[in-house]
Design an enzyme around this catalytic site. Structure first.
Site, PDB file in Angstrom:
ATOM      1  N   LYS A  74       0.843  -1.192  -0.024  1.00  0.00           N
ATOM      2  CA  LYS A  74       0.046  -0.202   0.100  1.00  0.00           C
ATOM      3  C   LYS A  74       0.788   1.084  -0.024  1.00  0.00           C
ATOM      4  O   LYS A  74       1.981   1.282   0.794  1.00  0.00           O
ATOM      5  CB  LYS A  74      -0.944  -0.066   1.256  1.00  0.00           C
ATOM      6  CG  LYS A  74      -1.836   1.109   1.313  1.00  0.00           C
ATOM      7  CD  LYS A  74      -2.784   0.862   2.778  1.00  0.00           C
ATOM      8  CE  LYS A  74      -3.572   2.011   3.001  1.00  0.00           C
ATOM      9  NZ  LYS A  74      -4.427   1.594   4.316  1.00  0.00           N
ATOM     10  N   SER A 150      -9.325   2.253   3.501  1.00  0.00           N
ATOM     11  CA  SER A 150      -8.339   2.994   2.710  1.00  0.00           C
ATOM     12  C   SER A 150      -7.348   1.953   2.114  1.00  0.00           C
ATOM     13  O   SER A 150      -6.735   2.454   1.124  1.00  0.00           O
ATOM     14  CB  SER A 150      -7.377   3.803   3.597  1.00  0.00           C
ATOM     15  OG  SER A 150      -6.534   3.222   4.401  1.00  0.00           O
ATOM     16  N   SER A 174      -9.829   0.345   7.728  1.00  0.00           N
ATOM     17  CA  SER A 174      -9.023   0.347   6.399  1.00  0.00           C
ATOM     18  C   SER A 174      -8.626  -1.277   5.691  1.00  0.00           C
ATOM     19  O   SER A 174      -8.537  -1.086   4.547  1.00  0.00           O
ATOM     20  CB  SER A 174      -8.117   1.027   6.471  1.00  0.00           C
ATOM     21  OG  SER A 174      -8.316   2.374   6.885  1.00  0.00           O
TER      22      SER A 174
END
Length: 184
Positions: A74, A150, A174
């Site tokens: 990420k 996220s 997330s």
């Protein structure tokens, strides 16, 4: 390794195939890169890829429980030396990491072959992955739905079969939100 074989294994299964020398780490990486080329233009899960560096890494002998398995991180706090880390924000789009983050170093010790970074909402502050900088990540199961956030890029990349597992982080849903949205 053909796509149907690649898509039929999880990370542990791929690591076992590589350890038994039924397939090589570069062959598995090529399958991941091919899958990314097929699906990423539509879903926008991967916002940065470095195939040349990853191929060189895949060629090196590896140890660890996931030796040779392709992996994505990420684009938030998981700094990869020499790669941009924008956190989905124009403010940070030109930041290059000077060193690997501790989590990235641990992934490398586990034998993972990191070849790119996944999309996220700006600064990881939304439940949908739709940053102005990189554009939205779409749900691979239904392009009209969100991949969540996220860690939406990571969840979409796994759900679409680009990688069998990807880095994600969670402070308030997330990981759970995108996992739910993407059927993981």
């Amino acid at each position: 390794m053909d796509q149907s074989d690649y898509l039929s294994f999880d990370a542990v299964g791929l690591a076992d195939l590589i350890a038994r020398r039924d397939v090589s780490a570069p062959e598995v990486l090529d399958a991941a890169l091919q899958r990314m080329a097929q699906v990423n233009p539509t879903i926008n899960a991967v916002i940065f890829a470095e195939a040349t560096e990853a191929r060189a890494d895949a060629e090196r002998p590896k140890t660890g429980p996931l030796a040779g398995v392709p992996f994505l991180v990420k684009d938030y706090a998981a700094h990869v030396r020499g790669w941009p880390t924008s956190a989905g924000s124009r403010l940070f789009q030109h930041n290059l990491a000077e060193t690997d983050a501790p989590i990235v170093a641990a992934y490398r010790r586990a034998g993972l072959v990191i070849f790119g970074k996944t999309n996220l909402p700006e600064l990881g502050l939304d439940a949908t992955t739709e940053p102005d900088l990189h554009g939205p990540t779409l749900n691979p199961w239904d392009l009209g739905r969100t991949a969540g956030g996220s860690s939406g890029g990571s969840a979409a990349a796994v759900a679409a079969g680009i990688v069998p597992a990807a880095h994600a982080s969670d402070a308030g849903g997330s990981i759970r939100i995108p996992a739910s949205c993407c059927g993981l």
